[in-house]
Design an enzyme around this catalytic site. Structure first.
Site, PDB file in Angstrom:
ATOM      1  N   LYS A 255      10.717   4.608   2.900  1.00 26.46           N
ATOM      2  CA  LYS A 255      11.285   3.258   3.341  1.00 26.46           C
ATOM      3  C   LYS A 255      12.723   3.435   3.977  1.00 26.46           C
ATOM      4  O   LYS A 255      13.417   2.762   4.360  1.00 26.46           O
ATOM      5  CB  LYS A 255      11.281   1.997   2.351  1.00 26.46           C
ATOM      6  CG  LYS A 255      10.024   1.777   2.223  1.00 26.46           C
ATOM      7  CD  LYS A 255       9.902   0.769   1.132  1.00 26.46           C
ATOM      8  CE  LYS A 255       8.588   0.329   0.398  1.00 26.46           C
ATOM      9  NZ  LYS A 255       7.581   1.390   0.194  1.00 26.46           N
TER      10      LYS A 255
ATOM     11  N   ARG B  72       2.923   1.066 -11.467  1.00 23.62           N
ATOM     12  CA  ARG B  72       3.435  -0.198 -12.150  1.00 23.62           C
ATOM     13  C   ARG B  72       4.174  -1.257 -11.106  1.00 23.62           C
ATOM     14  O   ARG B  72       5.028  -0.603 -10.513  1.00 23.62           O
ATOM     15  CB  ARG B  72       4.224   0.092 -13.232  1.00 23.62           C
ATOM     16  CG  ARG B  72       4.550  -1.318 -14.085  1.00 23.62           C
ATOM     17  CD  ARG B  72       5.584  -0.816 -15.209  1.00 23.62           C
ATOM     18  NE  ARG B  72       6.759  -0.446 -14.923  1.00 23.62           N
ATOM     19  CZ  ARG B  72       7.052   0.946 -14.928  1.00 23.62           C
ATOM     20  NH1 ARG B  72       6.265   1.893 -15.652  1.00 23.62           N
ATOM     21  NH2 ARG B  72       8.368   1.415 -14.664  1.00 23.62           N
TER      22      ARG B  72
ATOM     23  N   VAL C 294       0.852  -2.602  -5.182  1.00 18.61           N
ATOM     24  CA  VAL C 294      -0.048  -3.778  -4.703  1.00 18.61           C
ATOM     25  C   VAL C 294      -1.490  -3.798  -5.042  1.00 18.61           C
ATOM     26  O   VAL C 294      -2.175  -4.664  -5.282  1.00 18.61           O
ATOM     27  CB  VAL C 294      -0.007  -3.811  -3.203  1.00 18.61           C
ATOM     28  CG1 VAL C 294      -0.894  -2.416  -2.737  1.00 18.61           C
ATOM     29  CG2 VAL C 294      -0.545  -5.036  -2.635  1.00 18.61           C
TER      30      VAL C 294
END
Length: 257
Positions: A147, A190, A193
């Site tokens: 990202k 954890r 999705v």
């Protein structure tokens, strides 16, 4: 190559998913036998249970904590947001793997100043401590994310700046090699999705998808550690290692599940 042979390794955020997998595989001697592994994090509960697990104990006594600093696997409470805290830990390190992060997109969106403090100022504290105290740290590996490439959210933006800070660290601290690795979404980690979809399906739906065409690069924890080890072995100062990873549309993933 065995770049961690006889080295003192500091893992910030060492009680997280990646940190725990790193510890397990470094202890196997895959990168050489280290002299010390320091697990640095601010989560005392996770440190407590991780220590018990590795010492095969059901309960801790004062004696276990007292002898902590004499063990191959050492636990230290600290926070990369605090300059003195991380500077103290870095004094005992030859190699650093910075796995401490705010990495959940919604958390970073709603608390962007906290993401800045951890992901950006934490990295700056590492570089600053090495520079100001002339610490003999040989290598720093910054853990980043896919990202950070053309970022559109606070998490990606703060991680992109973290990369720049570490890359610039090579100019500020010429005796230390600063490199980065990027990896994608860790499967079933954890807060990710897949556990969410599983729970929604168990409850009879609906399965919620924000954008049908959204894709994610998927990777296992061991693949992520392989990328870190590759960077430790071969990366030149300032390089960013990016693994090849399969991508999937969230719509297709939800249908399969």
């Amino acid at each position: 190559m065995r770049p961690l042979q006889g080295k003192r390794v500091l893992i910030t955020g060492g009680t997280g998913s990646l940190g725990k997998t790193l510890v397990k595989r470094i202890l196997r001697g895959e990168m050489g036998q280290p002299a010390k592994i320091i697990v640095f994090s601010r989560d005392e509960a996770k440190q407590y249970f991780m220590r018990l697990d590795y010492q095969n104990r059901k309960a801790a006594t004062d004696e276990i904590t007292y002898h902590n600093f004499q063990q191959l696997l050492e636990f230290r409470i600290g926070d990369i947001r605090d300059f003195g805290s991380i500077a103290s830990a870095l004094r005992d390190a030859d190699a650093v793997i910075n796995a401490a992060a705010m990495k959940q997109v919604p958390a970073c969106e709603y608390f962007p100043s906290e993401a800045v403090r951890t992901n950006i100022l934490g990295a700056e504290n590492i570089v600053r401590a090495i520079q100001e105290h002339t610490l003999p740290v040989e290598t720093v590996v910054g853990i980043s994310t896919d990202k950070a490439c053309k970022p559109v959210n606070a998490m990606g933006m703060t991680k992109a700046l973290q990369e720049r800070i570490f890359i610039h660290g090579n100019l500020r601290c010429p005796a230390t090699r600063f490199v980065c690795v990027r990896y994608g979404n860790v499967l079933a980690s954890r807060g990710s999705v897949i556990p969410l979809f599983h729970e929604q399906i168990r409850c009879g739906g609906p399965v919620t998808i924000t954008t049908a065409e959204m894709t994610r690069f998927l990777i296992s924890l061991d693949d992520a550690v392989d990328t870190v080890f590759a960077a430790l072995n071969k990366a030149r100062p300032g390089e960013i290692f990016v693994p090849r990873a399969p991508a999937a549309r969230m719509w297709d993933l939800a249908r399969v599940l």
